[in-house]
Design a protein around this motif. Sequence first.
Motif, PDB file in Angstrom:
ATOM      1  N   LYS A   1      34.709  52.154 -11.670  1.00 11.61           N
ATOM      2  CA  LYS A   1      34.812  52.221 -10.215  1.00 11.61           C
ATOM      3  C   LYS A   1      33.412  52.061  -9.624  1.00 11.61           C
ATOM      4  O   LYS A   1      32.683  53.043  -9.461  1.00 11.61           O
ATOM      5  CB  LYS A   1      35.462  53.530  -9.773  1.00 11.61           C
ATOM      6  N   PRO A   2      33.034  50.839  -9.317  1.00 13.92           N
ATOM      7  CA  PRO A   2      31.666  50.592  -8.825  1.00 13.92           C
ATOM      8  C   PRO A   2      31.481  51.056  -7.388  1.00 13.92           C
ATOM      9  O   PRO A   2      32.438  51.214  -6.621  1.00 13.92           O
ATOM     10  CB  PRO A   2      31.542  49.072  -8.923  1.00 13.92           C
TER      11      PRO A   2
ATOM     12  N   ARG B   1      41.718  47.745 -10.196  1.00 13.82           N
ATOM     13  CA  ARG B   1      40.724  47.045  -9.384  1.00 13.82           C
ATOM     14  C   ARG B   1      41.297  45.701  -8.978  1.00 13.82           C
ATOM     15  O   ARG B   1      42.008  45.063  -9.756  1.00 13.82           O
ATOM     16  CB  ARG B   1      39.423  46.820 -10.169  1.00 13.82           C
ATOM     17  N   LEU B   2      40.977  45.290  -7.768  1.00 20.87           N
ATOM     18  CA  LEU B   2      41.457  44.013  -7.271  1.00 20.87           C
ATOM     19  C   LEU B   2      40.266  43.219  -6.751  1.00 20.87           C
ATOM     20  O   LEU B   2      39.554  43.669  -5.853  1.00 20.87           O
ATOM     21  CB  LEU B   2      42.474  44.214  -6.142  1.00 20.87           C
ATOM     22  N   PHE B   3      40.037  42.065  -7.351  1.00 23.27           N
ATOM     23  CA  PHE B   3      38.938  41.183  -6.966  1.00 23.27           C
ATOM     24  C   PHE B   3      39.494  40.092  -6.066  1.00 23.27           C
ATOM     25  O   PHE B   3      40.269  39.245  -6.521  1.00 23.27           O
ATOM     26  CB  PHE B   3      38.275  40.587  -8.202  1.00 23.27           C
TER      27      PHE B   3
ATOM     28  N   ASP C   1      43.459  50.928  -3.229  1.00 19.92           N
ATOM     29  CA  ASP C   1      43.668  51.286  -1.828  1.00 19.92           C
ATOM     30  C   ASP C   1      42.368  51.506  -1.061  1.00 19.92           C
ATOM     31  O   ASP C   1      42.396  51.910   0.103  1.00 19.92           O
ATOM     32  CB  ASP C   1      44.539  52.538  -1.719  1.00 19.92           C
ATOM     33  N   LYS C   2      41.224  51.251  -1.700  1.00 17.67           N
ATOM     34  CA  LYS C   2      39.928  51.431  -1.035  1.00 17.67           C
ATOM     35  C   LYS C   2      39.074  50.186  -1.250  1.00 17.67           C
ATOM     36  O   LYS C   2      39.011  49.660  -2.373  1.00 17.67           O
ATOM     37  CB  LYS C   2      39.199  52.657  -1.598  1.00 17.67           C
TER      38      LYS C   2
ATOM     39  N   ILE D   1      39.344  49.141  -5.121  1.00 14.98           N
ATOM     40  CA  ILE D   1      39.514  50.050  -6.249  1.00 14.98           C
ATOM     41  C   ILE D   1      40.549  51.097  -5.895  1.00 14.98           C
ATOM     42  O   ILE D   1      40.885  51.300  -4.725  1.00 14.98           O
ATOM     43  CB  ILE D   1      38.185  50.730  -6.640  1.00 14.98           C
ATOM     44  N   SER D   2      41.075  51.769  -6.913  1.00 18.37           N
ATOM     45  CA  SER D   2      42.062  52.828  -6.677  1.00 18.37           C
ATOM     46  C   SER D   2      41.385  54.169  -6.519  1.00 18.37           C
ATOM     47  O   SER D   2      40.197  54.325  -6.860  1.00 18.37           O
ATOM     48  CB  SER D   2      43.055  52.890  -7.830  1.00 18.37           C
TER      49      SER D   2
END
Length: 397
Positions: free
Chosen positions: A15-16, A292-294, A344-345, A396-397
Amino acid sequence: MREGKIKVTQGIMIKPKYQIFIPGCIGSFEEQWSDCFNEFQLFLNTYPNQKAFIARVFVGANNPDEYFSYSKQIESRLNATGIPFSVVAESPESPVLVMIEAGFVNSADIQIEYGMAGTVRYSKINSSGYNEYWFAGVGSGIEGESTREKSANAFASLLEAFLKLGIGFNSVFRQWNYVEQIFDFDQTENRQRQNYQLFNEIRNEYYSKYLTGQGFPAATGIGTNLNGVTIECMAVTSDSEVTTVAISNPKQLNSYKYGQDVLKGDPQFSCKQNQPPQFERARLMTNGNGSRLFISGTASIVGQETIGLNDVEKQAYVTIENIGQLVSEKNLRAHYPELTVFPDKYAYVRVYVKNEEDIPTVKVICENHFGAVPMTFVKADICRADLLVEIEAEMIS
């Protein structure tokens, strides 16, 4: 053709966090860069557990000599840190002349190391058998070379780095492609060839030969003022399971299916058609404990047509709507019904604006929508001459 989900491996969901460093003074480039780097160094010293895995330095430069001078000053400071970085010729909003956007991970939870693979600087994040590689500054700005030659040199350097580290193009999850004067044309082989098309041809040559898995990376293809072609990317390998899924947008045609009417310039002699860009609208990574969603560079395109010609506000809103459609739980679940932990963030948002005078307008729209998120705004040509805004992000979640 390259759609669906594939299996790679992973033990922990990284989680970066992202930080943006802007000079606090208004002065010369030298003064602003010194102040900007000092803020960056202060952050590193104040938070020793926060380790940077990549840094992007955005600069405004008017000619190659100016860019070269600025780059030398930047490199003299950042080389000593070991952090992989790119110096991107995209101007921050005036009066800022230089800024740093950096990604960090908490080294209390994971290990991070820096190294060189061939001519390429990289960082490696490791945790319980999970390896995440970040590469930056991969490219060629040599004067006299064509965009095609510069693209080939960049991909060759990246391939050399992969071979030295024992990874391949199948491991690439996210890619950034910075192309000088991206939609300009050059007379090559007695044909009018667009710079973006020349880059796309080389990308296709390497993907056709070395990318054998399903799906393309998430990617951004964006214009720069100077410095030829530069590539950044993130690759993943590991020894435990994670699902990765290529995410498309039902409102947009996948880029690699674009018709010839939206691809500009003459094709090369050996091809009857221009090569469309090869990337997914987004890529999802999940292991059940997190996700994670890129999000690839996204613009005001519905189907394959540009919406909101000459209207920056309209394009900003349509772009945000496209991202909202892309990241919605409904769309993610449609691509991967087993998904249980939704991103969701927003970890960061980067906004490219074609005309600097439009940045304040776009900034208000984006800040109202995305809220208190690290956001970078830079002046840059988008991959089509009629596009005024492009937005990318990571969730990220």
